[in-house]
Structure formats: C-alpha cells, structure tokens
Design an enzyme around this catalytic site. Sequence first.
Site, PDB file in Angstrom:
ATOM      1  N   ASP A   1     -52.479  91.670  60.509  1.00 27.77           N
ATOM      2  CA  ASP A   1     -51.072  91.438  60.253  1.00 27.77           C
ATOM      3  C   ASP A   1     -50.481  90.922  61.569  1.00 27.77           C
ATOM      4  OD1 ASP A   1     -48.541  91.680  59.110  1.00 27.77           O
ATOM      5  OD2 ASP A   1     -48.274  93.641  60.048  1.00 27.77           O
TER       6      ASP A   1
ATOM      7  N   THR B   1     -46.686  90.862  62.572  1.00 28.90           N
ATOM      8  CA  THR B   1     -45.583  91.631  63.127  1.00 28.90           C
ATOM      9  C   THR B   1     -45.963  93.097  63.223  1.00 28.90           C
ATOM     10  OG1 THR B   1     -44.245  90.109  61.910  1.00 28.90           O
ATOM     11  CG2 THR B   1     -43.116  91.947  62.955  1.00 28.90           C
TER      12      THR B   1
ATOM     13  N   GLU C   1     -31.533  89.383  63.079  1.00 23.47           N
ATOM     14  CA  GLU C   1     -30.080  89.335  63.098  1.00 23.47           C
ATOM     15  C   GLU C   1     -29.524  90.449  63.967  1.00 23.47           C
ATOM     16  OE1 GLU C   1     -28.619  89.169  59.078  1.00 23.47           O
ATOM     17  OE2 GLU C   1     -28.508  86.991  59.305  1.00 23.47           O
TER      18      GLU C   1
ATOM     19  N   PHE D   1     -28.289  83.202  52.535  1.00 21.07           N
ATOM     20  CA  PHE D   1     -29.575  82.642  52.946  1.00 21.07           C
ATOM     21  C   PHE D   1     -30.492  82.484  51.735  1.00 21.07           C
ATOM     22  CE2 PHE D   1     -33.987  83.237  53.987  1.00 21.07           C
ATOM     23  CZ  PHE D   1     -34.164  82.351  55.041  1.00 21.07           C
TER      24      PHE D   1
ATOM     25  N   GLY E   1     -46.255  87.638  56.673  1.00 17.00           N
ATOM     26  CA  GLY E   1     -45.191  87.217  55.783  1.00 17.00           C
ATOM     27  C   GLY E   1     -44.220  86.304  56.504  1.00 17.00           C
ATOM     28  N   ASP E   2     -44.460  86.139  57.785  1.00 18.17           N
ATOM     29  CA  ASP E   2     -43.538  85.381  58.605  1.00 18.17           C
ATOM     30  C   ASP E   2     -43.653  83.890  58.319  1.00 18.17           C
ATOM     31  OD1 ASP E   2     -41.615  85.163  60.443  1.00 18.17           O
ATOM     32  OD2 ASP E   2     -42.634  86.421  61.924  1.00 18.17           O
TER      33      ASP E   2
ATOM     34  N   ARG F   1     -46.373  83.428  55.199  1.00 18.00           N
ATOM     35  CA  ARG F   1     -45.614  83.600  53.961  1.00 18.00           C
ATOM     36  C   ARG F   1     -46.441  84.314  52.897  1.00 18.00           C
ATOM     37  NH1 ARG F   1     -41.046  83.223  55.622  1.00 18.00           N
ATOM     38  NH2 ARG F   1     -40.077  81.285  56.246  1.00 18.00           N
TER      39      ARG F   1
END
EC number: 7.6.2.1
Lengths: 1104, 369
Positions: free
Chosen positions: A405, A407, A497, A539, A675-676, A784
């Site tokens: 993985d 992250t 964010e 978004f 997933g990034d 992704r």
Amino acid sequence: TDRRTFCLFLVPCPALQCVGEENCVDSRTVYISHKEPPPGTEAFIQQRFPDNRIVSSKYTFWNFIPKNMFEQFRRVANFYFLVIFLVQLIIDTPTSPITSGLPLFFVITVTAIKQGYEDWLRHKADNTINQCPVHVVQHGRKVREQSHKLRVGDVVLVEENEIFPCDLILLSSSRDDGTCFVTTASLDGESSHKTYYAVQDTKAYKTEEEVSSIHATIECEQPQPDLYKFVGRINIYMNNEPVARYCPNFNWPVIVLPSAVAIYTGMETKMALNYQSKSQKRSAVEKSMNAYLVVYLCILISKAIINTALKYLWQADPNRDEPWYNERTEAERQRAFTDFLAFMVLFNYIIPVSMYVTVEMQKFLGSYFIMWDDEMFDEELQEGAVVNTSDLNEELGQVEYVFTDKTGTLTENNMEFIECCVDGHVMPGSDSIDMIDTSPGPGARVSLASEREELFFRALCLCHTVQVKEEETVDGIKHGIHQGKSSSFYISSSPDEVALVEGMKRLGFTYLRQKDGHMEIINRDDEVERFEVLEVLTFDSVRRRMSIIVRSNTGSELYLFCKGADSSIFPRVISGKVDQVKARVEHNAVEGLRTLCVAYRPLSPEQYQQVSHLLSGAKLALQDRDKQLAEAYDRIERDLILLGATAVEDRLQEKAADTIESLHKAGMKVWVLTGDKMETAAATCYASKLFRRSTQILELTTKRTEEQSLHDVLFDLSRTVLRHYGGMTRDASLSDDCTDFGLIIDGATLSSVMRPNQQGSSSGNYKELFLDICRNCSAVLCCRMAPLQKAQIVKMIKASEEHPITLAIGDGANDVSMILEAHVGIGIMGKEGRQAVRNSDYAIPKFKHLKKMLLVHGHYYYIRVSELVQYFFYKNVVFIFPQFLYQFFCGFSQQPLYDTAYLTLYNISFTSLPILLYSLIEQHINTDILKKDPSLYKDIAKNSLLRWPSFIYWTVLGVYDAIVMFFGAYFLFDNTTFTSNGQMFGNWTFGTLVFTVLVFTVTFKLALDTHYWTWINHFVIWGSLLFFVVFSLLWGGIIWPFLNYQRMYYVFMQMLSSGPAWLSIILLITACLLPDVVKKVIWRALWPTTTERIQVGSDLNGQI
Amino acid sequence: MMASSYNAKEEDGHHPGSSNHGGTGPSSSKKPDNTAFKQQRLPAWQPILTAGTVLPAFFIIGLIFIPIGIGLYVTSNNIKEFEIDYTGVEPDSPCYICAQNFSWNSTTPCICTVNFTLQQPFENNVYMYYGLSNFYQNHRRYVKSRDDKQLNGDLNNLEDPSSDCEPYRKIGGKAVAPCGAIANSLFNDTLDLSYVESNGTLNSIDLQRKGIAWWTDKHVKFKNPAGSNLSVAFQNTVMPVNWRNPVYNLDPSDPDNNGFINEDFIVWMRTAALPTFRKLYRIIPKKSGAASTLPSGSYRLKIAYNYPVLSFDGRKRMILSTISWMGGKNPFLGIAYITVGSICFFLGIVLLIINHKYGNRSSSADIPN
C-alpha cells in the site's frame, strides 16, 4: 488467532427499504428499554436474544479434551498413527502398541498444551472485551454495565471516541441536529468521518430521563451479515397511541453521543457475522512436506506389499513356513491376511510421527525471535513486531511479489503542508511564520503580489469542505499539531485539506467556522473576515477540482475560488504566472509532494446572476441532472486567474527507499497498490526508488485507453516490452545497463482488463497479455485501486502460471482484503486503527522492518524449516530401512530389528532435541551479512531447498547410510564371534549395534550441517548422545525388578565390552558420513552458491 | 477536494491505545530484552566445511584407518579356524545314515563319527562351535516364543507360562518348562572330539562346558525356581516335547549346570541374528607348558546325531577356532578399515587438487553485489 475489537455499530441503509408486513416474517421486535407496548396494539412476545458476550475461544474448560482430541485426530497424520495404534492393539503385530502409542500420546499432548494455551489467551482477550464498561440508560439513570451484559433493547450511551459495544440504532445525539460522526474503519475500512442521523422522532430526547420515557418498539429483520442493509421500522407510542411510521429517514446506527438502542448483540452483530475465520494459509514448505509424506506413504505401502508378497513366496515351502522347531498356534493358522498390516506397522515409523509436532513447535517457538527482535521495535509506538500466525514463518523467505500500500505504508500518512507558491514566489509552509513576518518585503505586502498572496490564502481558507470541531476532551495526535489560540480542530474526509487549512493558519489566516451560511476567517491582522457562501461546486473525480463562490462581507465582491489538480486547472487559466507555477508544480510532483493549484475568478453581480441561474437550472432538471450539472460547472469554472499552487507532503517512511531497493536486489517484484491518484503515486514511487530515472514508464491508464482501444494499448505495450527483451537476449552482455520497465495502471483500466469480455474467448487473452507485461516489468504501480481490486490483483498473480509466493503489506482497513488474500499478509501499525494488524499474519511497526523480516528472519526460517523437514525424512529412512533389509534375513517374519524401547524413543527423545534446536537457532550466515547482501535471498527462492532433487538426495543418502549400517553389522556378525572370550551375540545385539551407529550417524550428520555452534548446540547434541548411551546402559545394565530378565538385559554392555564393536561403530559412522561431507566440499569448491561464497569470505575475514 | 476518491487516512479516534485491547496477541508493549539469545546473537563457533578444512581430516583418517585395518587383517589371518559339515547330505558322508533314518521316537541316539585332519596346530584356548544353516532363529514367531519370567525362576510363570509360548505352552494341562519354541528346539547333538594318535589310539580331548554363556545370563537373567531339589521344583511341569531329558537333568555330570541355568541351554536361548549362525559349544583350554592345545594331526569327531535339519534344508557344522582379542576369524573389519582409509586418503588427494585449482578462486572470487 482471532482477534478483533468490537467497535460495532450498524451501517446505514443507503436507501429506504421498507418491507411490507407480509415480508416481515423473519423479523424481530425490539422493545426499547424493555417496555411492553401498550395493550391492544400487538401481542407482546418476549423474544429471546443472546447476550452481548463475545466468544472467540474455541474450547471451554469442559469440552476441551473431547473437542481437542476430535480436532487433532482430524489431521491425517494423527489419524494415521491412531489407526496404526489400533491395528497394533487388535492384531498380532511385531511391535508393541506402546511403540506408536507413546509417541502419539506425546504429540497429542504437546499440541493440546499449545492449543490450550492459545485458547486461554483468547479467553483472556474475550474477557477484556466482554468486561469493558458500557453506559446503559435504565430508569432515567446512567448505569455502568459490563459489555457482555448488554441486552437487545437496552439504551446505550456512547461517548465520544468510544467504541460501540454492539450493533446500535441512533436515537439521539448531543448535537442539535441529531447527527454524529462515526468512522467505520473496523467494519469496512473507511476511516473517514461519516455523518449519521438519529431517528427523526426520537432525536429530541436528550437527557437520560427523556430517553427513558421513549416508548417504542423497533421491528427489524433478523441478523444478517450484509453491512449495508438494514431494514426496519420504529413504532412510537405516545399516550399509548401508536404512531407507526415507516422509517422515513432510517439513517441508522451510529452514535457518538447519547442514546442508542441495542439491536443486535454478541455473536449476532454484523461484525461477528462478517467475521469469518481466516482461511487457513498453508506455506509452500508445508505443501512440500505433504508431498513428501505422500511419497513416503507410497514407499511404505510398497515396502509392505513387497514384503508381503515375498513372504508368501517364501512360505510356499511348508518346511520353511512351519519347520518342526517353529510351529504356529491354531489361532495363527486361522488368522489370515494380517501380514500386510503387520508389515505396515513394522515400517510405519518411516512416516515421522514427531515431525508435525516438531515443525509446529519450531514455528511456535521460532516466532518469538520475531517478537523479541530489538531492531524491529519502534521506540515511538513502543511496539515491536507481532506474530499472529506462526504457520508462515518460512514463507517469509520465499516471497517473490510484494504488494504494498502507499499511504501509511510507504509513507508516514502524516500530511504536512510544505510550501505554497504564489505567483511564482515560493513560500515555505512550516516553521515559517517568522520568516514571512521578517521577510524582506514588509513593504512588498502592499504590492500587487501581496494582494494576490492574501487572495491566495483566502482562497485556501474558503475553498474546502473542512469542518471545525470544538475542542473538548479529545486527546491524540491532533492535540499537538495546533498550538493555536483557538481550541478547535479540523476534521475532513481528506487529510490534504486539513493540512492545507492548518498550513494557512500558520501563515496567518485561520479558518474559524461556518455559521449561518457564512465562513469566518481571521486574517493576519487578527480581524475576522466573513464571507457569505453562495455556491459550492463540489469535488468529483472527473473534474478533479472544487469551487466555491463567496461574497465578501466587507467589500461585497464576489469571488469564485477554485482548487484542483494541476491538470484540471491549467487549461482553464487565462492569466497569472502560469509558467512559473507550472514549473514549481512539476518540481514538487517529482519530489513526491501532493500538489494542488488554486485559481480564482472575480465575478460581477451580473455574472453571478448568470451562474446561479445556470446552477439552479441544472439542479432542477429532471433528466440528466448530473450531466447538466457537469456542463454548468464546466461553464462556470473557466477564465480563471491562477493564484498559485500548494504542496503537501506525505513524507516517505524512514528508509523506505532503502528497503525497496533491498527487496529489488533480493529478486522480489514490488508492486504499489494505492487508492491515490497517479501523479502522486508515481512521485512516491520515484522517491522510494521503485522507479528509477532510467526506468521506462509504461502507462495503462484511462487516459490512454480513451485514445486507443484497450486491445491496442495492451498489444502496443507487450510489443514494446517483448521487443526489448528479445533484443536483450541477443546480446545479454548489455543487459545491465538496459532500461527496465515500470508499469502504471489505474483501477478503471484494470477492471476492464479483468472484466470478462463479451466474447468469452478473448477475455483470457487480455489477462494473459497483461500478466506478460507485468512479468517483464521490474516495478508496477496500480493507482486508484478499490480495496477489492487490490485483492483481485493479488489473486491474479497468485493464480498465474508460476504460482509465485505473494506478500501484501498495508496499514489500513482497505488493505485487509489483500492482506487476507496474499500468501503472507503483513500489517503496519499505522495510524488507521488496528484492522490491518489484526487481520495480518505478521505486524510490524514500520515499513523498513520488512527488510529484516524477509531478508533475515524469512531467510533463517526457511533454511531452518527446510533442513528440519529433510532431516526428519532422512532420519526416519535411515531408521527404518535396515528393518526392511532385515526382513530378507528373517524369513519375512516381521521381526523388528530394534528393541521396543529404541523404536519408541528414537523419534521422541534420542534424535528430537538436536534438530529442534537446530531449527530454532541455526544461522548459516550472519545476520549482518544477510542484511547487507539482499541477493542472498535469491539462493533460497522458489523453494530451492525443498525441491525434488534435494529431497531425493536426502532420501538416497538415507538409504545409503541404512545399507552401510545394516550390512556393516551383517558382515561383522557373519558367522563368527567378535568377543575375546568366544561367546556369541544374538539378534538383539545385532539390532543394538545398528541402532547405536544410527543414532550417532544422524546426530553427527546434523552436527555437520550446523553452521552456528552456540553452547546450547554443544549441550544438546552431545547431551542427546550421552542420553542415548546412559539410557541404553540403564535399560540393559542396571539390576531392576523387571529389567533383569527382559531381552535387552546387558546387551548394550556386552556389545561395548568387545573391541571390534567399537571399531566397527567408528568405521560405520565414518563410512556413513563420508559421502555427504565429500559432496558438500566438492560442490562448494566447484559450484559454490552465493551463500557459500559469502560464508567462505566471511570466514576468511574472520580469520584475518 | 479529493474527498470522494481518497480514503481518509487520518487519525480516527482509534489511535493504537484505544483499540489495542481487542488484540489478543502477545503484543509486547515493552521493549524486548536485549539479550544475546533473544537477539540471536549468541557467541558461536561457525565452522564451514571447505576443501581446505576437510583435507587434513581426510588424510588423518586415512593414516589412522589403514594401519588399523592392516592390523585387524593380520590378526584375523593369524586366527586358525577349522570347519566341518557333518549334516550327512551326501551318501558317502559318515552321518548319511543317521540323517536319513532320523526318527523322533527313537530312544537310542544314532552315533556317527567323522574323521578330519588339522594341518596346523591350534594354540591357546580353542573354541568349539556348532553351526546351523538355514535355521531361522530370528523368525518373529520363534524369537517371541519364550517366557523370560519363567526362565528367571518366577513360580507363577513356571506353572502358568506366558501365552507367547504357544503352541509349546502346555501339554496335557501341565505347563512346559521351559516353554516356547526356542527351548523346545534346543540343539541336542552331542559332540565328542578325540585325537587320533599315530598308532591309532584315541585320545579323548577334555571339553569344558563352563564359560560358554554370558556371565550375566547365567547369574542374573536365568534362574532356577526356588527349591532345594530341582526335580521337586519342576515336578508340576513337563519337559518340552522334543526333549529327551527333563530340564533338571540336562547335564548329569554337573548338578550346578542343570535347570534353566544350564549353559548349553542359555546359549541356545540367545537367538541368533541371522539364519546361518554358530553357537559356542565347548572350550578346549590351553594346556600347561609349551604344548599346543590341538596339535596338528588326525582327529575323530563322534556325534550323537539327535538334531534333524534336513527337513528344512539345513546344515550342521562343527567349528574349531582360536580367538584373538578381536574375536574369531573375520577379515571383514580389516578389509573395511583398509578400504575406508584408502578412500579417505584418495579423497584427500582429490580435494588437495580441487583446493589447489579452485580454492583460491572461490575464496578470492568477487562476492556478487
């Protein structure tokens, strides 16, 4: 190995799903606070529900023995020995039932103790969970209860940061709107905060008294494992009048504050239902072991068949069958066909009874070395490695594919605002408040750049979805991050964010809160600025940007602020210092930072009118609303003026690059599944040296497949790769400086690759083609990825032709699926809860520890276990083959060669400890060298020590040794005496001589294989030989009430009193060991493996 | 902004401490002990078998084994052994008639005499063996067929022997003593040896019957049942069916050599390992003075032929042998030592060559990476 926390709660049904009355047969009625419904409404049926006790343990005190026995005898090996034992009890067999009964008893006992201990640990863990305190509202008061006493219908009060004790329905919350924030990480891996709403009709009941006054029943379905489906309705009675409602806003469970009612408890919770016992992972070694076992079983059966056949042939002559001196009894004459079984019993020791228990003990005890490892201890977390399954220790030495993985695994998962670039001026984000303040341009602040700068900060402060949470008693890491004056902190589903907003705070602009449609920020001069939020253009992953339209309260200017990925902003920018910003963004992306661009557009009131008209039109559209909205967004977000860019860093974990490099050198293929988004992921890959500068990147992404058909892209890529490799094989000398390939694929493309095509025939081709490409790439990046896709990829590689051993490593609940799927699953003790750790086979604090885990521990365990397995088969061949040969000289009468005591104790005491110890502490190479030189890992790749050739070598060696021993003794005994007083020895001396040579030979063989002689090795090896001698002396020599007339009486002593016996023991041991030593030495000299070269090298260095 | 695509990976209230109590694992929250054992860093001797290190060992083994082998071989060759087959298979052999006319029921033993010549004198103690071939004393049914407890003088087992003795356990309700197939088939040929003087007179040679069985067998393992009189002690038993004399009368010449502690019986009860075997029968003690125990010349062996072997194609032999410290004549051990020693020596040379040619290469070879 089942461990979990029960932070359980129910996940909302996405849509209202009410069932008609007729469908509600399988439903349960829950009476909130156990209040009976008012009479007349319906029959009050007190249903019985289980309590909230969690039971993960397998046994209770009472059923332990029968249940454990049953489970153990389900194992083929144990069952086999049980059958042998029973056969020995029933029919007349050559050896006493003790010979197989005692080892079996020993094995069963050891296993039972181990399993009992593990179950005791589970009991303890269950108790911790079951006794963890829960607040229950009873009669208007808050009562502390133990978790396991919770009953269906209890109203539970859950406070912030508590874990849900069972499945609950949210009745009300401390917030006015009846919402609460919940993470479902331990259920489905989504760790973002989700908002859940209380049941509309009960959300007003807030205090304990009020909640107690609720009079309602909930009808819902019986427990089912589907996490995302819950159907039910609540009937509220006011003044005994039913106010039945079909769950209008049944947006269930979840609770942060007050009261919730327990719906499903204990083993009926959704989590418990979803909890499947992990499918037993079996290591490659175990598979080889079983294959060998089958071979030996065949050898055993064929030996028995051969001997039975020969026996009947031999017996055909009645004078040989029953000479006058040796007649059968009547019973024996009538008994037929037991010969085969008797031979089976005689030779059954060839299947090493104690191998399983030794392997199990080795794994169990060996795994402690992982837990004890100092170097894998993380000071920060105060935790070391955890072993959840010890069955896979040696698999760590066999890994070919590593799926990691990104992250939290490769990176720290600690977003930090690094810098922003306003109009090409780079502003460092951290530790920089002083710098800004003292920056040379106090005067410049009034300049245009400064105006832009402030606009930029405002943009970042406004254009986000961050929520502000008032600080109360929250502890944790967040506490440290903001030392600001306000005692609030930010929550968002995107940590980027949060990092940005916090970064802004450090730069002087603090986002305060959103109130009454206004966002409040504090600017550098400590003035509160209020902006009215007019529109939020949320978004989405297609646009990859979000916008917000605000009206400034001071100047009543209208602004559109837009924030998004560079690729989606730049084309829409009409002015601003695009080139500088672009250069900076690219620079940052290469550095592995996550970049965002910020732009704005001032709106005139007319333009705003237009915009709002557009939007409302789209929102009201009945058809194609999404499409129309997208079009509207597209028209609004244009003509932007670029403000600047931000860079957020998710720092690489310490030594991540070094680790990946080592894994590469060790011949493993590393895949990053994340997933990034692609750019960030690719940057991380560069930073972690997964991709090098020289790596040629192949892209298999949606972008490309939009241009070309998937088919073409795939064929293109495979041609590139294959052409390259074709060229390489022609002049292999150049291969070193040839570029290697890296593949990037995204989730969407992957699913179309995997998707079975309409024409079933060509679907396989894509997969094959894709695999082909992957195989030729040194590194693959999958971005992704949905959690399930991660598992899919692992599965696909697992199922490919070579059946490589895969390892998955991750820290989040979204990695659980791949952790469970891969051969070895490793959890990182990250920040995302314990889900991955709990489902993993091993857990380590940091990614860098993987290096030692695989290169050192994995390597050692593999070497140790493979030697253990081979040696076990070897020593049993040597043990039994003489017995087989003896049958040819005793008329195939199943006469055992060795005494009962020797038969019984050979495997469980004379030869058991040295190999167990070897398999625990052997180190053929020093730890440091293993770490320094990852290529050594290749030496043991592909199960190389347990392949058939080496298995055959060991077996042949065993047979050779057996022949040497047997015929050595045979010729020594050949029709003569070897005592100096002329007396003769009998058959038991013969067997004892062979057995003595046997015990010494197999022990010395192990000693020759030992490369790491600690005092324990010396103690155990010499000790076990000494034990054999002492035992033999005691068994045969000491005058003891019953030992003085048994057949072994004084046999050993008599043998030792003869010089030639000593000489022949020495001779036979030498002759047995000679070929193995010669083979080792010659192989090492002529065809040394890398390992052997290093051994010699380090040895020489050591001497110098 | 990446909210929808990015799984939030922020601290979520499940920081390790709070959810840890779910883990049942032996997760240690304390730093592991930094002991050498736990860190797998125990001091250790790390030998490696290379051509260089093994070489000297091979030469040493060769140099030790070859002399031992030669010594053993010479010793074995110096042992004098004489063997004669008296089964009587061939029609012209002296015992042919006895062999052919054998009957279980005959009461008088069939006597036959065999003449032979010793070419060389036998010095020191000479051991006389009888040898049997194709006799499966190591057959499982046979090996098992005894009652060690009975033979140890246990009174219960004397009258109620173990079922292992079947079918030689009881006759007509009376226990067989000693029971079992081994005892039943006790070798009962009587061998007498005489020196034939040059004038033809027979000079009977004194055959000693003591010391042929293991001392421990005679004194510990085998015991007569308690009682002052052996015949009384055995009164409730019958002798094995093939026997001519009861167990308490096996050696009329020596009352202490009767019952279960009869040495011939003890020797027989130690079952042989292989189907061709010999058992010690008598010892001819060395004569005082310089005279040979058995001078060269003609001898006559008188055999009371009681033991049938032809039915199972067996052979009977009489063996005279001298003994050295290493036992009887057996060149095997010497040859084996010489062979293994030579192989080691040869391998030592091979390894020397290999070490010379490749040793430098492998030790100085660049270690990859």
